[in-house]
Scaffold this motif. Structure first.
Motif, mmCIF file in Angstrom:
data_model
loop_
_atom_site.group_PDB
_atom_site.id
_atom_site.type_symbol
_atom_site.label_atom_id
_atom_site.label_comp_id
_atom_site.label_asym_id
_atom_site.label_seq_id
_atom_site.Cartn_x
_atom_site.Cartn_y
_atom_site.Cartn_z
ATOM 1 N N GLY A 80 0.810 -1.302 0.041
ATOM 2 C CA GLY A 80 0.027 0.091 0.253
ATOM 3 C C GLY A 80 0.993 1.021 0.052
ATOM 4 O O GLY A 80 0.308 2.313 -0.578
ATOM 5 N N ALA A 81 2.147 1.115 0.335
ATOM 6 C CA ALA A 81 2.913 2.564 0.483
ATOM 7 C C ALA A 81 3.281 2.871 -0.954
ATOM 8 O O ALA A 81 3.722 1.871 -1.797
ATOM 9 C CB ALA A 81 4.319 2.029 1.159
ATOM 10 N N ARG A 82 3.211 4.191 -1.306
ATOM 11 C CA ARG A 82 3.442 4.469 -2.572
ATOM 12 C C ARG A 82 4.276 5.859 -2.505
ATOM 13 O O ARG A 82 4.520 6.428 -1.339
ATOM 14 C CB ARG A 82 2.072 5.220 -3.378
ATOM 15 C CG ARG A 82 1.424 4.039 -4.333
ATOM 16 C CD ARG A 82 0.318 4.560 -4.903
ATOM 17 N NE ARG A 82 1.041 5.383 -6.202
ATOM 18 C CZ ARG A 82 1.342 4.668 -7.164
ATOM 19 N NH1 ARG A 82 1.349 3.346 -7.402
ATOM 20 N NH2 ARG A 82 1.950 5.745 -8.268
ATOM 21 N N TRP A 83 5.353 5.851 -3.491
ATOM 22 C CA TRP A 83 6.352 6.824 -3.497
ATOM 23 C C TRP A 83 5.969 7.825 -4.639
ATOM 24 O O TRP A 83 6.049 7.608 -5.708
ATOM 25 C CB TRP A 83 7.692 6.141 -3.947
ATOM 26 C CG TRP A 83 8.920 6.878 -4.327
ATOM 27 C CD1 TRP A 83 8.753 8.328 -4.224
ATOM 28 C CD2 TRP A 83 10.251 6.423 -4.498
ATOM 29 N NE1 TRP A 83 10.117 8.664 -4.347
ATOM 30 C CE2 TRP A 83 10.993 7.525 -4.488
ATOM 31 C CE3 TRP A 83 10.734 5.388 -4.458
ATOM 32 C CZ2 TRP A 83 12.459 7.661 -4.743
ATOM 33 C CZ3 TRP A 83 11.992 5.249 -4.500
ATOM 34 C CH2 TRP A 83 13.041 6.478 -4.655
ATOM 35 N N GLU A 84 5.438 9.073 -4.174
ATOM 36 C CA GLU A 84 5.153 10.153 -5.059
ATOM 37 C C GLU A 84 6.211 11.395 -4.709
ATOM 38 O O GLU A 84 6.744 11.569 -3.499
ATOM 39 C CB GLU A 84 3.501 10.824 -4.382
ATOM 40 C CG GLU A 84 2.805 9.487 -4.507
ATOM 41 C CD GLU A 84 2.229 9.024 -5.898
ATOM 42 O OE1 GLU A 84 2.736 9.561 -6.784
ATOM 43 O OE2 GLU A 84 1.238 8.098 -5.954
ATOM 44 N N GLY A 85 6.542 11.957 -5.595
ATOM 45 C CA GLY A 85 7.344 12.946 -5.466
ATOM 46 C C GLY A 85 8.827 12.483 -5.544
ATOM 47 O O GLY A 85 9.256 11.394 -5.853
ATOM 48 N N ASP A 129 1.555 8.515 2.233
ATOM 49 C CA ASP A 129 2.281 8.144 0.962
ATOM 50 C C ASP A 129 3.623 8.610 0.686
ATOM 51 O O ASP A 129 4.556 7.945 0.215
ATOM 52 C CB ASP A 129 1.423 8.736 -0.326
ATOM 53 C CG ASP A 129 0.037 8.020 -0.667
ATOM 54 O OD1 ASP A 129 0.162 6.847 -0.069
ATOM 55 O OD2 ASP A 129 -0.761 8.322 -1.212
ATOM 56 N N ALA A 130 4.037 9.707 1.256
ATOM 57 C CA ALA A 130 5.254 10.102 1.177
ATOM 58 C C ALA A 130 5.540 10.862 2.454
ATOM 59 O O ALA A 130 4.741 11.507 3.111
ATOM 60 C CB ALA A 130 5.490 11.091 0.132
ATOM 61 N N ALA A 131 6.982 11.000 2.791
ATOM 62 C CA ALA A 131 7.385 11.822 3.762
ATOM 63 C C ALA A 131 7.344 13.040 3.612
ATOM 64 O O ALA A 131 7.603 13.610 2.435
ATOM 65 C CB ALA A 131 9.005 11.614 3.927
ATOM 66 N N PRO A 132 6.951 14.095 4.629
ATOM 67 C CA PRO A 132 6.846 15.549 4.214
ATOM 68 C C PRO A 132 8.149 16.002 3.830
ATOM 69 O O PRO A 132 8.986 15.842 4.161
ATOM 70 C CB PRO A 132 6.202 16.096 5.572
ATOM 71 C CG PRO A 132 6.580 14.980 6.562
ATOM 72 C CD PRO A 132 6.686 13.778 5.790
ATOM 73 N N PRO A 133 8.098 17.210 3.204
ATOM 74 C CA PRO A 133 9.347 17.803 2.557
ATOM 75 C C PRO A 133 10.435 18.272 3.736
ATOM 76 O O PRO A 133 11.680 18.022 3.669
ATOM 77 C CB PRO A 133 8.733 19.135 2.209
ATOM 78 C CG PRO A 133 7.560 19.194 1.633
ATOM 79 C CD PRO A 133 6.908 18.269 2.668
#
Lengths: 160, 185
Positions: A80-85, A129-133
């Motif tokens: 379920g984990a997705r890599w966006e950005g 989905d992704a770590a915050p910046p």
């Protein structure tokens, strides 16, 4: 270690590994990486080579590292984990060799096997989905600042 | 050296050599354990007597770049053995000795599986200077036994935007995924 403790013992198509070989110490070559792929010959493993540090920089935050590149880290993700950005998502578990992360998370084949097995059984998670910046180091449950990894004598004296 | 090359190529041993059994003769594979489940190095010993009955052979520790390295010496006394090879050490010089010292276990020196000479397991201490760590090597068969084939997977070049890794990661979204960042040396 990963081949013998995890891939050999978890005969399940719901598991994948991505091995990124790169310049942790400086003298690494693509040819050495080609030879090293034999250490994980399982068809569920995909191997990459990079001569740059960018992957170790991008995974720094998700691995919970502050001032160290993410070489010698092992990031385990649930379904379920997705890599966006640009930045990969935060993993469910991190293990490491010789990093300033909790000693309890030092690479251990048995623990890695257990954690991977648990994730396979529990299925998708609610992880973002992704770590915050500006995501900083992950909060560790154990004592921080205690280096893990190989014992000094092994690190210095293993043949080669 | 010649026999080591023959062993490396999997060529059958001369009958004269095969008639001089040694408990240490065979193809042995296992690990040197620096920290259990944390740092374990795969190792292979392949040993056989030459025409004079002297044990010769090779050692492999692939993670350290050691492949088919001829040993310097091998001695056996009953169940006990001592194997030495030489390899560069940052601390001990270019020709530093490394030693396997231990015993033949599970059956001992008197009888092995299927009438093969020796027992089934070599256990003992791997010595490198002041450091001592345990090892265990299991007998795969006689010297010259074909080694388990290990496929060399393809190696993909990773672009600086990590697109290939991200794509693979997302394509396997319904799976558990382990991302490793490693040095090949």
């Amino acid at each position: 270690m990963v081949q013998r403790y995890v891939l050999d013992r978890i005969d399940d198509d719901r598991l994948r590994t991505y091995v990124v070989w790169g310049p942790m110490q400086g003298g690494e070559t693509r040819q050495k990486a080609e030879e090293a792929t034999e250490s994980q010959s399982d068809p569920r493993a995909t191997h990459f080579w990079t001569g740059a540090q960018v992957v170790a920089e991008r995974l720094q935050g998700p691995a919970g590292l502050e001032d160290e590149l993410a070489w010698d880290t092992f990031l385990l993700y649930p379904p379920g984990a997705r890599w966006e950005g640009k930045v990969p998502p935060e993993p469910a578990h991190v293990m490491h060799v010789g990093k300033s992360l909790p000693a309890a998370d030092r690479l251990n084949g048995e623990k890695l096997y257990q954690r991977a097995g648990e994730l396979i059984e529990t299925g998708p998670s609610e992880l973002p989905d992704a770590a915050p910046p500006d995501d900083g180091p992950r909060g560790g449950e154990g004592e921080r600042g205690e280096a893990g990894g190989a014992p000094p004598e092994a690190a210095h004296e293993a043949p080669g | 050296m010649v026999l080591a090359c023959l062993l490396a190529a999997g060529v059958a041993l001369p009958a004269a050599a095969a008639q001089q059994p040694s408990p240490l003769s065979g193809l042995w594979q296992g690990q040197i354990v620096y920290e259990p489940a944390e740092l374990e190095l795969d190792a292979v010993l392949e040993l056989a007597p030459d025409a004079q009955g002297r044990l010769v052979g090779t050692v492999d520790i692939p993670s350290q770049g050691i492949r088919y390295l001829p040993i310097s010496s091998a001695e056996v006394d009953g169940d006990r053995f001592h194997v030495v090879f030489r390899w560069p050490s940052e601390l001990r010089g270019a020709d530093a000795p490394y030693e396997f010292v231990g015993e033949v276990a599970e059956g001992g020196a008197e009888g092995g599986e299927g009438g093969a000479p020796g027992g089934k397991v070599l256990t003992g201490t791997f010595i490198e200077g002041e450091n001592r760590n345990p090892f265990e090597l299991r007998r795969l068969g006689p010297a010259g036994t074909p080694r388990p084939e290990v496929a060399q997977p393809p190696l993909h070049d990773l672009s600086t935007d990590l697109a290939e890794l991200r794509q693979a990661f997302n394509e396997d979204e319904d799976r558990v995924r382990l991302v490793l960042l490693l040095s090949p040396t």
